[in-house]
Design a protein around this motif. Structure first.
Motif, mmCIF file in Angstrom:
data_model
loop_
_atom_site.group_PDB
_atom_site.id
_atom_site.type_symbol
_atom_site.label_atom_id
_atom_site.label_comp_id
_atom_site.label_asym_id
_atom_site.label_seq_id
_atom_site.Cartn_x
_atom_site.Cartn_y
_atom_site.Cartn_z
ATOM 1 N N ASP A 78 0.835 -1.201 0.000
ATOM 2 C CA ASP A 78 0.000 0.000 0.000
ATOM 3 C C ASP A 78 0.872 1.253 0.000
ATOM 4 O O ASP A 78 0.592 2.226 -0.707
ATOM 5 C CB ASP A 78 -0.907 0.018 1.233
ATOM 6 N N GLU A 79 1.932 1.208 0.803
ATOM 7 C CA GLU A 79 2.816 2.366 0.911
ATOM 8 C C GLU A 79 3.522 2.651 -0.415
ATOM 9 O O GLU A 79 3.640 3.804 -0.842
ATOM 10 C CB GLU A 79 3.857 2.141 2.010
ATOM 11 N N GLY A 80 3.992 1.582 -1.073
ATOM 12 C CA GLY A 80 4.679 1.755 -2.347
ATOM 13 C C GLY A 80 3.750 2.283 -3.427
ATOM 14 O O GLY A 80 4.136 3.129 -4.247
ATOM 15 N N LEU A 81 2.509 1.798 -3.423
ATOM 16 C CA LEU A 81 1.527 2.251 -4.408
ATOM 17 C C LEU A 81 1.172 3.715 -4.173
ATOM 18 O O LEU A 81 1.099 4.516 -5.112
ATOM 19 C CB LEU A 81 0.271 1.386 -4.317
ATOM 20 N N ARG A 82 0.971 4.071 -2.922
ATOM 21 C CA ARG A 82 0.644 5.461 -2.583
ATOM 22 C C ARG A 82 1.787 6.393 -2.989
ATOM 23 O O ARG A 82 1.555 7.460 -3.563
ATOM 24 C CB ARG A 82 0.368 5.594 -1.088
ATOM 25 N N LYS A 83 3.021 5.983 -2.708
ATOM 26 C CA LYS A 83 4.178 6.810 -3.037
ATOM 27 C C LYS A 83 4.273 7.036 -4.538
ATOM 28 O O LYS A 83 4.545 8.148 -5.001
ATOM 29 C CB LYS A 83 5.455 6.151 -2.520
ATOM 30 N N TYR A 84 4.023 5.975 -5.328
ATOM 31 C CA TYR A 84 4.119 6.096 -6.780
ATOM 32 C C TYR A 84 3.089 7.088 -7.315
ATOM 33 O O TYR A 84 3.410 7.989 -8.095
ATOM 34 C CB TYR A 84 3.917 4.730 -7.441
ATOM 35 N N PHE A 85 1.833 6.950 -6.889
ATOM 36 C CA PHE A 85 0.783 7.797 -7.445
ATOM 37 C C PHE A 85 0.751 9.195 -6.834
ATOM 38 O O PHE A 85 0.089 10.091 -7.376
ATOM 39 C CB PHE A 85 -0.578 7.109 -7.313
ATOM 40 N N SER A 86 1.472 9.402 -5.751
ATOM 41 C CA SER A 86 1.562 10.746 -5.176
ATOM 42 C C SER A 86 2.279 11.701 -6.119
ATOM 43 O O SER A 86 2.182 12.923 -5.973
ATOM 44 C CB SER A 86 2.296 10.693 -3.831
ATOM 45 N N GLU A 87 2.979 11.143 -7.098
ATOM 46 C CA GLU A 87 3.632 11.965 -8.118
ATOM 47 C C GLU A 87 2.606 12.749 -8.933
ATOM 48 O O GLU A 87 2.911 13.802 -9.497
ATOM 49 C CB GLU A 87 4.447 11.060 -9.047
ATOM 50 N N PHE A 88 1.360 12.248 -8.975
ATOM 51 C CA PHE A 88 0.332 12.864 -9.811
ATOM 52 C C PHE A 88 -0.645 13.728 -9.017
ATOM 53 O O PHE A 88 -1.523 14.363 -9.601
ATOM 54 C CB PHE A 88 -0.442 11.768 -10.553
ATOM 55 N N GLY A 89 -0.514 13.731 -7.709
ATOM 56 C CA GLY A 89 -1.402 14.535 -6.880
ATOM 57 C C GLY A 89 -1.562 13.922 -5.505
ATOM 58 O O GLY A 89 -1.095 12.808 -5.233
ATOM 59 N N LYS A 90 -2.234 14.643 -4.630
ATOM 60 C CA LYS A 90 -2.436 14.161 -3.269
ATOM 61 C C LYS A 90 -3.364 12.948 -3.262
ATOM 62 O O LYS A 90 -4.465 12.987 -3.805
ATOM 63 C CB LYS A 90 -3.044 15.268 -2.404
ATOM 64 N N VAL A 91 -2.899 11.853 -2.651
ATOM 65 C CA VAL A 91 -3.679 10.620 -2.570
ATOM 66 C C VAL A 91 -4.392 10.577 -1.222
ATOM 67 O O VAL A 91 -3.750 10.553 -0.171
ATOM 68 C CB VAL A 91 -2.779 9.379 -2.736
ATOM 69 N N ASP A 92 -5.724 10.581 -1.256
ATOM 70 C CA ASP A 92 -6.500 10.550 -0.015
ATOM 71 C C ASP A 92 -6.607 9.146 0.569
ATOM 72 O O ASP A 92 -6.620 8.970 1.789
ATOM 73 C CB ASP A 92 -7.912 11.091 -0.260
ATOM 74 N N ALA A 93 -6.727 8.145 -0.299
ATOM 75 C CA ALA A 93 -6.883 6.765 0.170
ATOM 76 C C ALA A 93 -6.244 5.822 -0.836
ATOM 77 O O ALA A 93 -6.256 6.082 -2.041
ATOM 78 C CB ALA A 93 -8.357 6.426 0.355
ATOM 79 N N CYS A 94 -5.686 4.736 -0.335
ATOM 80 C CA CYS A 94 -5.020 3.768 -1.207
ATOM 81 C C CYS A 94 -5.086 2.398 -0.538
ATOM 82 O O CYS A 94 -4.553 2.213 0.558
ATOM 83 C CB CYS A 94 -3.571 4.188 -1.441
ATOM 84 N N THR A 95 -5.762 1.451 -1.185
ATOM 85 C CA THR A 95 -5.942 0.128 -0.583
ATOM 86 C C THR A 95 -5.750 -0.973 -1.610
ATOM 87 O O THR A 95 -6.456 -1.012 -2.620
ATOM 88 C CB THR A 95 -7.350 -0.014 0.028
ATOM 89 N N ILE A 96 -4.807 -1.862 -1.359
ATOM 90 C CA ILE A 96 -4.637 -3.052 -2.188
ATOM 91 C C ILE A 96 -5.596 -4.116 -1.665
ATOM 92 O O ILE A 96 -5.640 -4.391 -0.462
ATOM 93 C CB ILE A 96 -3.185 -3.567 -2.130
ATOM 94 N N MET A 97 -6.382 -4.705 -2.550
ATOM 95 C CA MET A 97 -7.348 -5.719 -2.144
ATOM 96 C C MET A 97 -6.620 -7.036 -1.875
ATOM 97 O O MET A 97 -5.772 -7.459 -2.666
ATOM 98 C CB MET A 97 -8.417 -5.899 -3.221
ATOM 99 N N ARG A 98 -6.979 -7.683 -0.759
ATOM 100 C CA ARG A 98 -6.277 -8.892 -0.333
ATOM 101 C C ARG A 98 -7.240 -10.009 0.048
ATOM 102 O O ARG A 98 -8.388 -9.760 0.419
ATOM 103 C CB ARG A 98 -5.358 -8.573 0.859
#
Length: 237
Positions: A78-98
């Motif tokens: 989740d942290e890695g995904l959030r960090k990657y997409f933060s390049e495009f704007g502020k990420v309010d929520a990020c959840t990998i389905m498990r």
């Protein structure tokens, strides 16, 4: 002569003002236009246009900031995904389905603070943790089912869910197949529903004549949402 990007943008505006598009079709058209403007190949997806009267004014298209991200590496966090997409704007929520055991299911949902960030994501190709990923604007579950669920009529008495699933698997990945059964007699009502993962190949079976299942010709059409079916019943009573 118009610049290709200008031409595509004009086509997009013409389509949404001159035609009535369902949400899935509109988002597919949006994705294709944005990718073409950026010089990226468009995905092989269909969108369905229904001619209607153009009002002469642009409609208000309400699109939120939630995205679906598929094709994830099993080890992406989740942290890695959030960090990657933060390049495009502020990420309010990020959840990998498990799964219940904690294993990644290979896809996630994320929400940006600003809807414009979604457009910035969609015009680029993306790679994360050594794997190409597929971010797209999220579609509400009800809208997705509305465009991937089909009514199947004229079923033979011997047709069951298994044979129907096997038949329609030739057109794409089937996620559900159901034959409607009469509660009192236990016999088939002669119709059912099939749901696909996507609607890419719908033009191969919707409304087509000559489709044969268990030696009987069947009829396939888009399934009506329950709310519309209930409304139709009320109008006929």
């Amino acid at each position: 002569m118009l610049h290709p990007a200008t031409s595509l943008q004009s086509l997009y505006l013409l389509a949404i003002t001159s035609y009535s598009l369902d949400l899935v079709s509109l988002l597919t058209l949006e994705t294709n236009v944005l990718r073409r403007i950026s010089g990226l190949p468009s995905p092989r997806r269909h969108f369905h246009l229904m001619p209607t009267f153009a009002t002469g004014s642009y409609p208000t298209v309400l699109l939120d900031s939630k995205m679906f991200v598929g094709g994830l590496n099993w080890d992406t966090t989740d942290e890695g995904l959030r960090k990657y997409f933060s390049e495009f704007g502020k990420v309010d929520a990020c959840t990998i389905m498990r799964d219940p055991d904690g294993r990644s299911r290979g896809f996630a949902f994320l929400t940006f603070d600003d809807p414009e960030s979604v457009n910035a994501v969609m015009i680029r190709e993306h790679y994360l943790d050594g794997k190409a990923i597929d971010p797209k604007r999220a579609i509400p579950r009800e809208e997705h089912l509305r465009n991937t669920r089909y009514f199947v009529g004229g079923l033979a008495p011997t047709t069951n869910a298994e044979s129907m699933r096997e038949f329609f698997s030739a057109f794409g990945k089937v996620v559900d197949a159901t034959v409607m059964i009469d509660r009192e007699s236990g016999r088939s009502k002669g119709f059912g529903f099939v749901t696909f993962e996507d609607s890419n190949n719908a033009d191969q079976f919707v409304g087509k004549l000559g489709l044969m299942l268990d030696d009987k010709q069947i009829e396939v059409k888009m399934a009506q949402p329950r709310s519309q079916r209930d409304q139709a019943r009320s109008a006929n009573t």
